[in-house]
Scaffold this active site. Sequence first.
Site, PDB file in Angstrom:
ATOM      1  N   GLU A 169       0.798  -1.239   0.000  1.00  0.00           N
ATOM      2  CA  GLU A 169       0.000   0.000   0.000  1.00  0.00           C
ATOM      3  C   GLU A 169       0.828   1.286   0.000  1.00  0.00           C
ATOM      4  OE1 GLU A 169      -3.641   0.195   1.927  1.00  0.00           O
ATOM      5  OE2 GLU A 169      -4.177  -1.528   0.707  1.00  0.00           O
ATOM      6  N   HIS A 210      18.020  12.016  12.050  1.00  0.00           N
ATOM      7  CA  HIS A 210      17.237  12.794  13.032  1.00  0.00           C
ATOM      8  C   HIS A 210      15.784  12.313  13.112  1.00  0.00           C
ATOM      9  CE1 HIS A 210      16.150  16.927  14.904  1.00  0.00           C
ATOM     10  NE2 HIS A 210      15.101  16.123  14.992  1.00  0.00           N
TER      11      HIS A 210
HETATM   12  P1  13P Z   1      10.968  20.869  20.567  1.00  0.00           P
HETATM   13  O1  13P Z   1      10.841  20.301  21.977  1.00  0.00           O
HETATM   14  O2  13P Z   1      11.509  22.258  20.575  1.00  0.00           O
HETATM   15  O3  13P Z   1       9.678  20.750  19.805  1.00  0.00           O
HETATM   16  O4  13P Z   1      12.072  20.009  19.799  1.00  0.00           O
HETATM   17  C1  13P Z   1      11.935  18.630  19.626  1.00  0.00           C
HETATM   18  C2  13P Z   1      12.572  18.142  18.362  1.00  0.00           C
HETATM   19  O5  13P Z   1      12.249  17.058  17.919  1.00  0.00           O
HETATM   20  C3  13P Z   1      13.584  18.973  17.689  1.00  0.00           C
HETATM   21  O6  13P Z   1      13.824  18.523  16.389  1.00  0.00           O
HETATM   22 ZN    ZN Z   2      13.352  16.371  16.113  1.00  0.00          ZN
END
Ligand code: 13P
Ligand code: ZN
Length: 270
Positions: A169, A210
């Site tokens: 999907e 990230h």
């Molecule tokens: P904040 O707590 O400022 O939202 O940051 C979290 C985050 O994932 C940064 O990339």
């Molecule tokens: Zn983040």
Amino acid sequence: MKNILEAPFLIEMVRTMTNMYRLGWDERNSGNISLLLDRDQAAQYLDLDGPGRDIPTGFQAPALDGQCFLITGAGKYFKNAQYDPADGLGLVRLTQGGRNARVLWGLSGGGRPTSEFPAHMMSHAVRLGVDPAHRVVLHCHPTELLAMTYVHSLEERAFTRTLWQMCTECVFVFPDGVNVLPWMPCGTNEIGQATADKMSTARLVVWALHGIYAAGRDLDETFGLIETAEKAAQIYLKTAHLPRLNTITDAQLHQLEQRFGVKAREGWLD
Ligand code: 13P
Ligand code: ZN
């Protein structure tokens, strides 16, 4: 005025955050969400023209001037939103061409909008240009997708094709594929602008090493985009070290385009 704690948009936001925490996508304060509110709806709960706490944003977003957003706060834990929504969330209105965010509700105790406010607002502006029904930007750190960025090529077509091949999907859920940003320092206008640029051609933008950004028309749909990509990444990681005996072929992906009435990103299928 109605009680904002009973507003469907607030309840849905808290449910989404709680779900995301439960899935392990939002440890500690990680992740952030912004929801563009319908002004007539929001006005049932707050005086949108009333006074508030003004916070300079450090960027401009003229296309969003006057718009109201429900947003997560900087450093706030998704885990805790259900117990104290007024602490973890804020309802803000952009003024002065986006250079100022006026806090009309929430972010109690002097909280500030998420540090990724630039990426959110710049992405909203771009997505509204692509789709007038757009409303949500959502960022999180889903485990499998994040792991995949350590071991898979970050080339966007290759990354997308691997995901499309992992679950039948996927090509239906995100036919525009996944765009990828190289690692950059987070919480800056630069990564905000780079994310927004990538949002012009896809609703999913991976931040290598990230996390991921998604954009959509409502919280469920946007959550579902990440959920589907994350599932595909999970299948990839469960199988990447094993001999691949079977795969979904490009011919089959074309069949899915027909079946679901979607068109995969131009040139990304052979
Ligand atoms: P904040 O707590 O400022 O939202 O940051 C979290 C985050 O994932 C940064 O990339
Ligand atoms: Zn983040």
